[in-house]
Design a protein around this motif. Structure first.
Motif, PDB file in Angstrom:
ATOM      1  N   GLN A  58       0.816  -1.202   0.000  1.00  0.00           N
ATOM      2  CA  GLN A  58       0.000   0.000   0.000  1.00  0.00           C
ATOM      3  C   GLN A  58       0.855   1.260   0.000  1.00  0.00           C
ATOM      4  N   GLN A  59       1.978   1.226   0.750  1.00  0.00           N
ATOM      5  CA  GLN A  59       2.882   2.384   0.741  1.00  0.00           C
ATOM      6  C   GLN A  59       3.494   2.584  -0.636  1.00  0.00           C
ATOM      7  N   LEU A  60       3.876   1.486  -1.264  1.00  0.00           N
ATOM      8  CA  LEU A  60       4.462   1.610  -2.606  1.00  0.00           C
ATOM      9  C   LEU A  60       3.431   2.135  -3.592  1.00  0.00           C
ATOM     10  N   GLY A  61       2.195   1.667  -3.461  1.00  0.00           N
ATOM     11  CA  GLY A  61       1.167   2.149  -4.370  1.00  0.00           C
ATOM     12  C   GLY A  61       0.867   3.619  -4.162  1.00  0.00           C
ATOM     13  N   ALA A  62       0.934   4.057  -2.876  1.00  0.00           N
ATOM     14  CA  ALA A  62       0.670   5.470  -2.604  1.00  0.00           C
ATOM     15  C   ALA A  62       1.735   6.380  -3.176  1.00  0.00           C
ATOM     16  N   LYS A  63       2.943   5.848  -3.352  1.00  0.00           N
ATOM     17  CA  LYS A  63       4.052   6.666  -3.854  1.00  0.00           C
ATOM     18  C   LYS A  63       3.990   6.867  -5.359  1.00  0.00           C
ATOM     19  N   ARG A  64       3.099   6.173  -6.014  1.00  0.00           N
ATOM     20  CA  ARG A  64       2.985   6.360  -7.454  1.00  0.00           C
ATOM     21  C   ARG A  64       2.426   7.756  -7.734  1.00  0.00           C
ATOM     22  N   SER A  65       3.187   8.540  -8.382  1.00  0.00           N
ATOM     23  CA  SER A  65       2.805   9.920  -8.629  1.00  0.00           C
ATOM     24  C   SER A  65       1.736   9.992  -9.705  1.00  0.00           C
ATOM     25  N   ARG A  66       1.060  11.123  -9.691  1.00  0.00           N
ATOM     26  CA  ARG A  66       0.040  11.333 -10.708  1.00  0.00           C
ATOM     27  C   ARG A  66       0.651  11.389 -12.104  1.00  0.00           C
ATOM     28  N   THR A  67       1.838  11.967 -12.188  1.00  0.00           N
ATOM     29  CA  THR A  67       2.514  12.032 -13.491  1.00  0.00           C
ATOM     30  C   THR A  67       2.782  10.647 -14.042  1.00  0.00           C
ATOM     31  N   ARG A  68       3.245   9.743 -13.171  1.00  0.00           N
ATOM     32  CA  ARG A  68       3.519   8.385 -13.642  1.00  0.00           C
ATOM     33  C   ARG A  68       2.240   7.704 -14.100  1.00  0.00           C
ATOM     34  N   ARG A  69       1.138   7.964 -13.393  1.00  0.00           N
ATOM     35  CA  ARG A  69      -0.126   7.377 -13.831  1.00  0.00           C
ATOM     36  C   ARG A  69      -0.517   7.907 -15.198  1.00  0.00           C
ATOM     37  N   TRP A  70      -0.270   9.190 -15.427  1.00  0.00           N
ATOM     38  CA  TRP A  70      -0.553   9.741 -16.760  1.00  0.00           C
ATOM     39  C   TRP A  70       0.330   9.090 -17.813  1.00  0.00           C
ATOM     40  N   LEU A  71       1.607   8.911 -17.469  1.00  0.00           N
ATOM     41  CA  LEU A  71       2.527   8.277 -18.423  1.00  0.00           C
ATOM     42  C   LEU A  71       2.077   6.869 -18.766  1.00  0.00           C
ATOM     43  N   LEU A  72       1.590   6.152 -17.788  1.00  0.00           N
ATOM     44  CA  LEU A  72       1.166   4.778 -18.027  1.00  0.00           C
ATOM     45  C   LEU A  72      -0.191   4.720 -18.714  1.00  0.00           C
ATOM     46  N   ARG A  73      -1.030   5.735 -18.488  1.00  0.00           N
ATOM     47  CA  ARG A  73      -2.363   5.702 -19.075  1.00  0.00           C
ATOM     48  C   ARG A  73      -2.332   6.061 -20.557  1.00  0.00           C
ATOM     49  N   PRO A  75       0.604   6.140 -23.000  1.00  0.00           N
ATOM     50  CA  PRO A  75       2.018   6.012 -23.364  1.00  0.00           C
ATOM     51  C   PRO A  75       2.331   6.511 -24.768  1.00  0.00           C
ATOM     52  N   ARG A  76       1.359   6.533 -25.650  1.00  0.00           N
ATOM     53  CA  ARG A  76       1.604   7.003 -27.016  1.00  0.00           C
ATOM     54  C   ARG A  76       1.090   8.416 -27.241  1.00  0.00           C
ATOM     55  N   ALA A  77      -0.004   8.752 -26.569  1.00  0.00           N
ATOM     56  CA  ALA A  77      -0.600  10.065 -26.803  1.00  0.00           C
ATOM     57  C   ALA A  77       0.254  11.185 -26.221  1.00  0.00           C
ATOM     58  N   LEU A  78       0.874  10.964 -25.063  1.00  0.00           N
ATOM     59  CA  LEU A  78       1.653  12.038 -24.432  1.00  0.00           C
ATOM     60  C   LEU A  78       2.846  12.475 -25.273  1.00  0.00           C
ATOM     61  N   PRO A  79       3.689  11.551 -25.793  1.00  0.00           N
ATOM     62  CA  PRO A  79       4.789  12.022 -26.652  1.00  0.00           C
ATOM     63  C   PRO A  79       4.298  12.793 -27.868  1.00  0.00           C
ATOM     64  N   LEU A  80       3.218  12.311 -28.489  1.00  0.00           N
ATOM     65  CA  LEU A  80       2.683  13.030 -29.643  1.00  0.00           C
ATOM     66  C   LEU A  80       2.140  14.392 -29.231  1.00  0.00           C
ATOM     67  N   ALA A  81       1.505  14.459 -28.059  1.00  0.00           N
ATOM     68  CA  ALA A  81       0.983  15.739 -27.593  1.00  0.00           C
ATOM     69  C   ALA A  81       2.115  16.733 -27.319  1.00  0.00           C
ATOM     70  N   LEU A 385      11.038   8.139 -20.369  1.00  0.00           N
ATOM     71  CA  LEU A 385      10.377   8.167 -19.059  1.00  0.00           C
ATOM     72  C   LEU A 385       9.206   7.204 -19.014  1.00  0.00           C
ATOM     73  N   ILE A 386       8.458   7.150 -20.121  1.00  0.00           N
ATOM     74  CA  ILE A 386       7.327   6.216 -20.175  1.00  0.00           C
ATOM     75  C   ILE A 386       7.820   4.781 -20.116  1.00  0.00           C
ATOM     76  N   GLN A 387       8.905   4.503 -20.852  1.00  0.00           N
ATOM     77  CA  GLN A 387       9.456   3.146 -20.817  1.00  0.00           C
ATOM     78  C   GLN A 387       9.942   2.795 -19.414  1.00  0.00           C
ATOM     79  N   GLN A 388      10.591   3.785 -18.751  1.00  0.00           N
ATOM     80  CA  GLN A 388      11.049   3.532 -17.394  1.00  0.00           C
ATOM     81  C   GLN A 388       9.867   3.327 -16.451  1.00  0.00           C
ATOM     82  N   ALA A 389       8.812   4.145 -16.643  1.00  0.00           N
ATOM     83  CA  ALA A 389       7.621   3.986 -15.801  1.00  0.00           C
ATOM     84  C   ALA A 389       6.966   2.630 -16.033  1.00  0.00           C
ATOM     85  N   GLN A 390       6.938   2.186 -17.276  1.00  0.00           N
ATOM     86  CA  GLN A 390       6.372   0.869 -17.566  1.00  0.00           C
ATOM     87  C   GLN A 390       7.203  -0.235 -16.934  1.00  0.00           C
TER      88      GLN A 390
END
Length: 613
Positions: A58-73, A75-81, A385-390
């Motif tokens: 649960q602590q590890l899950g809480a440390k997941r930042s919002r940015t990382r969630r965006w990167l994972l959600r 992964p292709r749209a953000l670089p193009l954006a 960054l997305i690859q690292q987040a994945q």
């Protein structure tokens, strides 16, 4: 899972040690309460360990930042954006640069047009000044002798200061009744004999033939004698000059000096008056003919147009009103400005144009390349960054899976150890009640525990997964299958059993084999044991033990340990009744064993076939 065989080996060691003295056996049995306490303590520790692992996750899950969630959600749209955003910013910057450059170019173009307009007007004003001076001089003379006019023009030094004009000419007013006299005068005083033409038609009050035109050149002689008042464009300029008493330029014409070539030009007229009691009387016109292209080039010597194209129109710009042009047709018009030029009281339009192929400026090109480079670098960085987040997410999922597996393994191990110890305690209790001596107790207990250990070895090799039924039977009957006389026959399809069911089957086969070796078919050379199994349904298999050729089975006998083990413990574990028939020809035993799906007993059944992301 290696702990269970270790526990069984320790039990075997304890049994061997207890052979040294019977009184110590009860001490082992008296430890049930302590063993139960140890089991409860182990279960409690397992629960605490599971809670700790869950808290860590649960602590590890809480440390997941919002940015990382965006990167994972996305992964292709953000670089193009990001690439699109930087590209858009770059394009806006280029637009601003080009707009500023266009404004600077337009300002420069307008300034250059203003300078050229001033040069044209200065040339026209200089010509008008010469004509004004000539008109004033001629107004004081009763006659205009050819020599005096030539001397006047030569003193103006037209070659040096009057470039762009064909010269200065004199056109006197000739009344219709004066035509014959004028023709005689022209033939007598002209550089070459000429007459007035075209002949007056009677609709004009007078004629204005070209009488003098200096300098005297072959080009200028082509105009001698021509009645300029007979041509509508020239007449309109003359009438305007007569009305305003000011130098007035004509509209677009073709000079007679051109000899038939379509070279646009214009004339500037200045009226000459004579004084009389009735007032001013028009004597004629002093004028200057201009080739439009030469006039424009002469003005551009004062103000260079540079790389811009210059066009001069007589009035509104159009193909029909074009007087002169320096514009080469080498590309589309990028920018142009229009200025009104007043040439001797006649408005004209100057158009200055910038032509060429549309291209970005140097600063815009640098901005474009820099913007694209930054966009590509940011896109590449974001992709990394997305690859690292994945990868981090995959590692976290693997950690969660491993933690879940460890937790499950701990609970499963605790459960199976409890079951195994319960079986061992039951075996010990039954063996104790049936044994008459320490040696008999130790021997029976040793064999049964070895049977459990052999089956546990098979389960360990299969990672406590599905265990082949035939392998369990062969492992228990291995001591009786060597030699030339094969006493055991086994046949049946390939079927897999769950771990607990394999343990129960192993115990049953061990008891049957032990009984057959002591009293049954395996105790005589003629005896034979047949073990067959077949599937009764998709979830049920039947195993049949049959002895033949051994000693007759006594019908009156006491109830032994093996019977109790098979009919009570094994039947309870298999959840199906056991058929145990003591036929005189040989013992026959039928066991029905459930065939369960792997997901019902495999620890990692849900994880084993899950593809890694």
């Amino acid at each position: 899972m290696d702990r269970i065989p270790t526990v069984l080996m320790r039990l075997q060691y304890c049994v061997q040690e207890e052979r040294k003295g019977w009184p110590t056996v009860p001490r082992l049995l008296s430890r049930r309460s302590a063993a139960g306490l140890d089991k409860r303590v182990a279960a409690r520790r397992c629960l605490i360990g599971g809670l700790k692992e869950r808290a860590i996750l649960q602590q590890l899950g809480a440390k997941r930042s919002r940015t990382r969630r965006w990167l994972l959600r996305w992964p292709r749209a953000l670089p193009l954006a990001i690439f699109s955003l930087i590209s858009l910013i770059t394009l806006v910057s280029i637009y601003a640069i080009e707009l500023g450059q266009a404004q600077r170019d337009m300002t420069q173009l307008s300034a250059r047009a203003t300078a050229i307009t001033a040069a044209l007007e200065r040339r026209a004003n200089a010509s008008s000044a010469y004509l004004r001076a000539g008109a004033a001089l001629l107004a004081t003379m009763e006659d205009v002798p050819a020599d005096d006019f030539r001397r006047f023009v030569s003193e103006l030094r037209l070659d040096a200061d009057y470039r762009g004009a064909e010269g200065i000419g004199w056109a006197p007013v000739v009344r219709p009744d004066e035509v014959a006299e004028y023709n005689a005068f022209a033939a007598r005083t002209g550089p070459v004999p000429f007459t007035l033409y075209p002949q007056p038609r009677g609709d004009a009050p007078f004629s204005a033939p070209v009488t003098y035109l200096q300098p005297d050149t072959e080009r200028n002689r082509r105009a001698l004698g021509f009645d300029m008042y007979s041509e509508p464009v020239r007449r309109a300029a003359m009438d305007e000059a007569w009305r305003t008493s000011r130098p007035t330029a004509s509209e677009k014409i073709v000079l007679l000096q051109e000899g038939g070539e379509e070279a646009p030009g214009f004339l500037i007229y200045m009226p000459v008056f004579a004084s009389s009691p009735e007032g001013r009387v028009l004597r004629g016109f002093i004028y200057s003919p201009f080739n439009a292209d030469a006039f424009l080039q002469n003005a551009l010597e004062l103000e260079d147009a540079g790389a811009f194209g210059v066009r001069l129109y007589d009035g509104n710009p159009g193909e029909a009103t074009l007087l002169a042009s320096t514009l080469l047709d080498d590309g589309p018009v990028l920018r142009e400005v229009r200025h009104t030029v007043t040439i001797a009281n006649n408005p004209s339009v100057l158009v200055l144009s910038a032509r060429g192929q549309t291209a970005l400026t140097g600063l815009s090109m640098v901005t474009l390349l820099f913007g694209l480079l930054v966009a590509m670098l940011l896109m590449l960085l974001l992709r990394m960054l997305i690859q690292q987040a994945q990868e981090d997410e995959a590692s976290l999922q693997r950690f969660e899976e491993q933690a879940s597996i460890r937790n499950t393994l701990t609970r499963e191990l605790n459960h199976r150890v409890k079951n195994t110890l319960a079986n061992v305690l039951s075996i010990i209790a039954l063996t104790r009640r049936r044994a008459t001596s320490l040696e008999e107790f130790a021997t029976g207990l040793d064999g049964r525990i070895r049977a459990l250990s052999a089956t546990h070895d098979l389960l360990t090799q299969s990672d406590w997964g599905a265990t082949p039924l035939g392998a369990v039977v062969r492992a228990e009957l291995l001591p009786y299958t060597f030699g030339e006389d094969q006493k055991v026959e086994m046949a049946g399809p390939e079927l897999d059993l769950a771990p607990n069911d394999a343990l129960s089957l192993g115990l049953a086969v061990h008891e049957l084999a032990t009984n057959a070796a002591k009293y049954g078919a395996l105790s005589t050379p003629e005896g034979k044991v047949t073990v067959t199994w077949r599937a009764l349904a998709d979830n049920l298999v039947q195993v049949e033990w049959c002895e033949r050729g051994g000693p007759p089975v006594p019908q009156e006998r006491g109830r032994g340990f093996g019977t109790d083990l098979i009919e009570r413990i094994v039947a309870h574990e298999l959840r199906h009744p056991v058929e145990l028939d003591f036929d005189p020809a040989g013992v026959r035993c039928v066991l029905r064993i459930p065939v369960r799906q792997r997901g019902e007993f495999a620890i990692r059944a849900g994880k084993a076939n899950t593809p890694q992301s």
